[in-house]
Design a protein around this motif. Structure first.
Motif, PDB file in Angstrom:
ATOM      1  N   UNK A   1       0.820  -1.214   0.000  1.00  0.00           N
ATOM      2  CA  UNK A   1       0.000   0.000   0.000  1.00  0.00           C
ATOM      3  C   UNK A   1       0.854   1.265   0.000  1.00  0.00           C
ATOM      4  N   UNK A   2       2.124   1.118   0.369  1.00  0.00           N
ATOM      5  CA  UNK A   2       3.024   2.274   0.449  1.00  0.00           C
ATOM      6  C   UNK A   2       3.601   2.531  -0.942  1.00  0.00           C
ATOM      7  N   UNK A   3       3.494   3.753  -1.408  1.00  0.00           N
ATOM      8  CA  UNK A   3       4.011   4.122  -2.726  1.00  0.00           C
ATOM      9  C   UNK A   3       5.524   4.250  -2.698  1.00  0.00           C
ATOM     10  N   UNK A   4       6.127   4.136  -3.885  1.00  0.00           N
ATOM     11  CA  UNK A   4       7.581   4.337  -3.966  1.00  0.00           C
ATOM     12  C   UNK A   4       7.971   5.719  -3.456  1.00  0.00           C
ATOM     13  N   UNK A   5       7.212   6.709  -3.851  1.00  0.00           N
ATOM     14  CA  UNK A   5       7.380   8.079  -3.328  1.00  0.00           C
ATOM     15  C   UNK A   5       6.042   8.445  -2.705  1.00  0.00           C
ATOM     16  N   UNK A   6       5.887   8.144  -1.433  1.00  0.00           N
ATOM     17  CA  UNK A   6       4.591   8.215  -0.765  1.00  0.00           C
ATOM     18  C   UNK A   6       4.218   9.644  -0.359  1.00  0.00           C
ATOM     19  N   UNK A   7       5.145  10.334   0.257  1.00  0.00           N
ATOM     20  CA  UNK A   7       4.893  11.715   0.673  1.00  0.00           C
ATOM     21  C   UNK A   7       6.225  12.445   0.756  1.00  0.00           C
ATOM     22  N   UNK A   8       6.141  13.756   0.800  1.00  0.00           N
ATOM     23  CA  UNK A   8       7.377  14.528   0.940  1.00  0.00           C
ATOM     24  C   UNK A   8       7.229  15.543   2.056  1.00  0.00           C
ATOM     25  N   UNK A   9       8.340  15.783   2.727  1.00  0.00           N
ATOM     26  CA  UNK A   9       8.412  16.794   3.767  1.00  0.00           C
ATOM     27  C   UNK A   9       9.295  17.910   3.237  1.00  0.00           C
ATOM     28  N   UNK A  10       8.866  19.144   3.458  1.00  0.00           N
ATOM     29  CA  UNK A  10       9.661  20.274   2.984  1.00  0.00           C
ATOM     30  C   UNK A  10       9.427  21.483   3.874  1.00  0.00           C
ATOM     31  N   UNK A  11      10.373  22.395   3.804  1.00  0.00           N
ATOM     32  CA  UNK A  11      10.316  23.621   4.592  1.00  0.00           C
ATOM     33  C   UNK A  11       9.854  24.760   3.692  1.00  0.00           C
ATOM     34  N   UNK A  12       8.959  25.578   4.226  1.00  0.00           N
ATOM     35  CA  UNK A  12       8.526  26.802   3.554  1.00  0.00           C
ATOM     36  C   UNK A  12       8.549  27.877   4.624  1.00  0.00           C
ATOM     37  N   UNK A  13       9.534  28.761   4.542  1.00  0.00           N
ATOM     38  CA  UNK A  13       9.736  29.742   5.614  1.00  0.00           C
ATOM     39  C   UNK A  13      10.177  29.017   6.872  1.00  0.00           C
ATOM     40  N   UNK A  14       9.449  29.218   7.963  1.00  0.00           N
ATOM     41  CA  UNK A  14       9.794  28.550   9.224  1.00  0.00           C
ATOM     42  C   UNK A  14       8.962  27.294   9.457  1.00  0.00           C
TER      43      UNK A  14
ATOM     44  N   UNK B   1       7.364  23.479   8.508  1.00  0.00           N
ATOM     45  CA  UNK B   1       7.644  22.219   7.826  1.00  0.00           C
ATOM     46  C   UNK B   1       6.310  21.641   7.381  1.00  0.00           C
ATOM     47  N   UNK B   2       6.220  21.268   6.116  1.00  0.00           N
ATOM     48  CA  UNK B   2       4.987  20.728   5.549  1.00  0.00           C
ATOM     49  C   UNK B   2       5.173  19.270   5.151  1.00  0.00           C
ATOM     50  N   UNK B   3       4.064  18.557   5.125  1.00  0.00           N
ATOM     51  CA  UNK B   3       4.018  17.235   4.533  1.00  0.00           C
ATOM     52  C   UNK B   3       3.010  17.298   3.411  1.00  0.00           C
ATOM     53  N   UNK B   4       3.360  16.692   2.271  1.00  0.00           N
ATOM     54  CA  UNK B   4       2.466  16.639   1.117  1.00  0.00           C
ATOM     55  C   UNK B   4       2.336  15.184   0.678  1.00  0.00           C
ATOM     56  N   UNK B   5       1.111  14.734   0.529  1.00  0.00           N
ATOM     57  CA  UNK B   5       0.874  13.358   0.096  1.00  0.00           C
ATOM     58  C   UNK B   5       1.104  13.244  -1.406  1.00  0.00           C
ATOM     59  N   UNK B   6       1.812  12.191  -1.814  1.00  0.00           N
ATOM     60  CA  UNK B   6       2.086  11.928  -3.231  1.00  0.00           C
ATOM     61  C   UNK B   6       1.565  10.549  -3.638  1.00  0.00           C
ATOM     62  N   UNK B   7       0.783   9.921  -2.782  1.00  0.00           N
ATOM     63  CA  UNK B   7       0.389   8.521  -2.967  1.00  0.00           C
ATOM     64  C   UNK B   7      -1.050   8.377  -3.448  1.00  0.00           C
ATOM     65  N   UNK B   8      -1.402   7.151  -3.755  1.00  0.00           N
ATOM     66  CA  UNK B   8      -2.778   6.837  -4.125  1.00  0.00           C
ATOM     67  C   UNK B   8      -3.624   6.423  -2.935  1.00  0.00           C
ATOM     68  N   UNK B   9      -2.983   6.025  -1.826  1.00  0.00           N
ATOM     69  CA  UNK B   9      -3.718   5.539  -0.653  1.00  0.00           C
ATOM     70  C   UNK B   9      -3.820   6.550   0.476  1.00  0.00           C
ATOM     71  N   UNK B  10      -3.089   7.629   0.404  1.00  0.00           N
ATOM     72  CA  UNK B  10      -3.160   8.654   1.440  1.00  0.00           C
ATOM     73  C   UNK B  10      -2.105   8.481   2.521  1.00  0.00           C
ATOM     74  N   UNK B  11      -1.894   9.549   3.264  1.00  0.00           N
ATOM     75  CA  UNK B  11      -0.959   9.587   4.381  1.00  0.00           C
ATOM     76  C   UNK B  11      -1.735  10.023   5.610  1.00  0.00           C
ATOM     77  N   UNK B  12      -1.648   9.254   6.663  1.00  0.00           N
ATOM     78  CA  UNK B  12      -2.414   9.516   7.880  1.00  0.00           C
ATOM     79  C   UNK B  12      -1.560  10.286   8.883  1.00  0.00           C
ATOM     80  N   UNK B  13      -2.096  11.380   9.393  1.00  0.00           N
ATOM     81  CA  UNK B  13      -1.400  12.194  10.386  1.00  0.00           C
ATOM     82  C   UNK B  13      -2.143  12.089  11.717  1.00  0.00           C
ATOM     83  N   UNK B  14      -1.434  11.685  12.740  1.00  0.00           N
ATOM     84  CA  UNK B  14      -1.977  11.567  14.100  1.00  0.00           C
ATOM     85  C   UNK B  14      -3.240  10.705  14.177  1.00  0.00           C
ATOM     86  N   UNK B  15      -3.340   9.759  13.271  1.00  0.00           N
ATOM     87  CA  UNK B  15      -4.467   8.821  13.226  1.00  0.00           C
ATOM     88  C   UNK B  15      -5.828   9.493  13.090  1.00  0.00           C
ATOM     89  N   UNK B  16      -5.830  10.767  12.706  1.00  0.00           N
ATOM     90  CA  UNK B  16      -7.103  11.471  12.553  1.00  0.00           C
ATOM     91  C   UNK B  16      -7.244  12.161  11.204  1.00  0.00           C
TER      92      UNK B  16
END
Length: 118
Positions: free
Chosen positions: A32-45, A47-62
């Motif tokens: 279920x995990x994509x080869x490139x599932x999500x990316x973390x990057x900095x914008x200013x101060x 930190x963001x996470x962006x989903x790149x997958x077909x199944x989604x990325x779960x944050x804090x189980x909510x």
């Protein structure tokens, strides 16, 4: 983050199994995990996470991010690369479900570094 060796944070494949059924469950979840599932990057101060997958990325189980959605990350946020709603369709045991969720989850800690991570 993802399965690919090119990712800075790589999801590891589980190699220990109790039996054939356990092996099938864990391999299915890993798939279920994509080869490139999500990316973390900095914008200013921030930190963001962006989903790149077909199944989604779960944050804090909510919060389930879908492809292209992004969110600010905070220290202590849990990032899970498998979707429990999909897992529950095949895995009835809450113990086994929890085990798989923990195997593919990461806790984000902001150390103040710059740059992007896949």
């Amino acid at each position: 983050m993802g399965r690919s060796g090119a990712c800075n944070i790589q999801a590891t494949k589980v190699e220990k199994f109790e039996d054939k059924q356990d092996k099938a469950r864990k391999e299915w979840a890993y798939g279920m995990i994509s080869n490139r599932h999500c990316r973390l990057y900095r914008q200013g101060v921030e930190i963001y996470i962006e989903d790149c997958s077909g199944n989604g990325t779960l944050i804090n189980r909510t919060t389930l991010l879908r492809r292209g959605e992004k969110r600010v990350l905070h220290s202590g946020d849990e990032i899970c690369l498998v979707n429990p709603d999909v897992l529950e369709k095949k895995i009835r045991s809450t113990t086994k479900l929890e085990e798989i969720l923990q195997q593919h989850a990461f806790v984000f800690v902001n150390c103040g570094k710059t740059g992007a991570v896949n």
